[in-house]
Design a protein around this motif. Sequence first.
Motif, short mmCIF file in Angstrom:
data_model
loop_
_atom_site.label_atom_id
_atom_site.label_comp_id
_atom_site.label_asym_id
_atom_site.label_seq_id
_atom_site.Cartn_x
_atom_site.Cartn_y
_atom_site.Cartn_z
N PHE A 47 83.58 13.50 83.40
CA PHE A 47 83.27 14.26 82.18
C PHE A 47 84.22 13.88 81.04
N CYS A 48 85.51 13.83 81.35
CA CYS A 48 86.49 13.50 80.31
C CYS A 48 86.26 12.10 79.75
N GLY A 49 86.03 11.13 80.66
CA GLY A 49 85.84 9.76 80.21
C GLY A 49 84.56 9.59 79.41
N MET A 50 83.44 10.12 79.91
CA MET A 50 82.17 9.94 79.24
C MET A 50 82.09 10.74 77.95
N MET A 62 89.41 0.88 70.26
CA MET A 62 90.09 0.33 71.44
C MET A 62 90.90 1.39 72.17
N ARG A 63 91.52 2.27 71.40
CA ARG A 63 92.33 3.30 72.05
C ARG A 63 91.46 4.26 72.85
N VAL A 64 90.29 4.61 72.29
CA VAL A 64 89.36 5.49 73.01
C VAL A 64 88.85 4.81 74.27
N LEU A 65 88.51 3.51 74.16
CA LEU A 65 88.02 2.78 75.33
C LEU A 65 89.09 2.69 76.42
N LEU A 66 90.32 2.49 76.00
CA LEU A 66 91.42 2.41 76.98
C LEU A 66 91.54 3.72 77.75
N ALA A 106 94.60 -5.20 83.06
CA ALA A 106 93.55 -6.11 82.60
C ALA A 106 93.20 -5.87 81.13
N PHE A 107 93.34 -4.67 80.65
CA PHE A 107 92.91 -4.34 79.29
C PHE A 107 93.63 -5.18 78.25
N LEU A 108 94.89 -5.45 78.48
CA LEU A 108 95.65 -6.25 77.52
C LEU A 108 95.10 -7.65 77.37
N ALA A 109 94.53 -8.18 78.46
CA ALA A 109 94.02 -9.55 78.43
C ALA A 109 92.58 -9.63 77.92
#
Length: 392
Positions: A47-50, A62-66, A106-109
Motif C-alpha cells: 500500500f505504501c509503495g503503490m 527519482m526520489r519517489v521511485l527510490l 542497483a538504483f545508483l547504477a
Amino acid sequence: MNLDPPTLGFVFVLTTAVLGILLLFAWLINRTITALAWWGSAFVLVFCGMALVSLDQRPPGMRVLLVANGFMALAYGALYSGCRVFNGRSGAFQSLVVGLVVWLVAFLAILDNAGARLLVMSLIAGTYAGLSAWELWRHGPHRLTSQLAAVFLLVGLTVFNAFRGVLGVSATSVFWIDVFAKRWSSEMALILVVYMPALAFIFLSMAKERMEIAYKHAALVDPLTGIPNRRAFFDRAAGLIRAAGQKPVSCLLFDLDRFKGLNDHHGHDIGDQTLRIFSRTLSEKVPGKAFGRLGGDEFAAVLPLDRNEARAVAEDIRQSFASAAEAVLGLPIQATVSVGCATANASTVEHLLGEADEALYRAKSDGRNAVAAIGGKPPRSGSTRRRDWAAS
C-alpha cells in the motif's frame, strides 16, 4: 467496457491497505500465528509503495521511485519471511532486507534507465515470490489444502514478474505484452485487484488450518510428556487391532515403581522429569505403534507381536528405563518400571488392558522392576484387580 486505470489503481491501493489491516488484526486476535503479522505488514508495505506512485497524476520523480520501490522490496521480503515463520524456520529478518539492499545498490547504477529499473524490481519480486512458493511446498510441516493454493498463487506471481521484467526492457506495441510491460494499466490493475484479496484469503485459511491442527494436537497429546494421551492411545490401539485381524496382538501396561513416594520425597520436578524420561524411552522403543500415557505414572502400548516378541520388547524398555533413570536432574533416583504383558487374537483394547493389568499385578507382587506375561484367556469376572478400562 472501459476501465479507468486511476480508478482501478485507487481501488487496488485501498483494498491492499484494508487487507493488510485485516491480516494484522487477525494476528492480534491470535498471536500464535506470527506469520499473519509478517503477511499483514507485506500488504501494508505494498500500500505504501503503490500509493506513492499511483495516487499522484504527475510522473513520479527519482526520489519517489527510490522510496516506493524500496517499500515494494520490503513487502516481498516480508512475504517470504512470513512463509519461513509459518513453517517454524529461522532467518526471517535477514530475508526481509536482502531485496531492499539489492534495490538500493542497483538504483545508483540504473538511475536513468526505466527498463533496467523495471527489470531489477521484477527480479527481486519474482525471486521472493518463487522462494515463498518453494518454502511452503518444500518445508511445510503439514500438507495443508490452503497451503497448496498459496503455492499456486505464488508461482503465478513469480511468472507474472518474470514476464513483466523480461518484456518490460524491450520496445513493443503488441497488446498482451504491453499489459505486462507498462508500469500501470487497467488490465494490470484489474488482475491485482482480484489477486490480492485471493492471496490474503488463502493466508487466513492457512492460519485457520494450522490452528485446527494445533487444537487437534492438544486434544490428543499429553502436555507433560509430549506422547499420545489416553484418548489417542485408545483410538490408535483399536485401529491396530482391527488391522491385525486374526493375528496375535499384545498389550504392554507400564507402571512406574513407587512413583508416589518419589514425588513426595524429591518433589514434582523430579517426578515430572522421570515421567518424561520414561516417555522418551517408550517412544524410542515402539516408534509408530499405538502407545500413550493413560494417566499419572501409568502407560500402555499395543503391538502387533506375539507373546514372546512382546515380552522381549517389554524387557528392553524396562532395562533401558532403569539405565536412563539412575539419576534424574543430578539426583540418584534409580527409578524402575514394572510391566504387564497380555497377548490375544481378535481381541479388544479393553480386554487386552484387563489381562495386562492382571499381569502387571503379578509383576508388582514379584518385587517390582519386572515383566510378567500371560496369554489371552477370557476375562475372569471374579478378579478383584480387574478395572473397567472403557469407563476409567
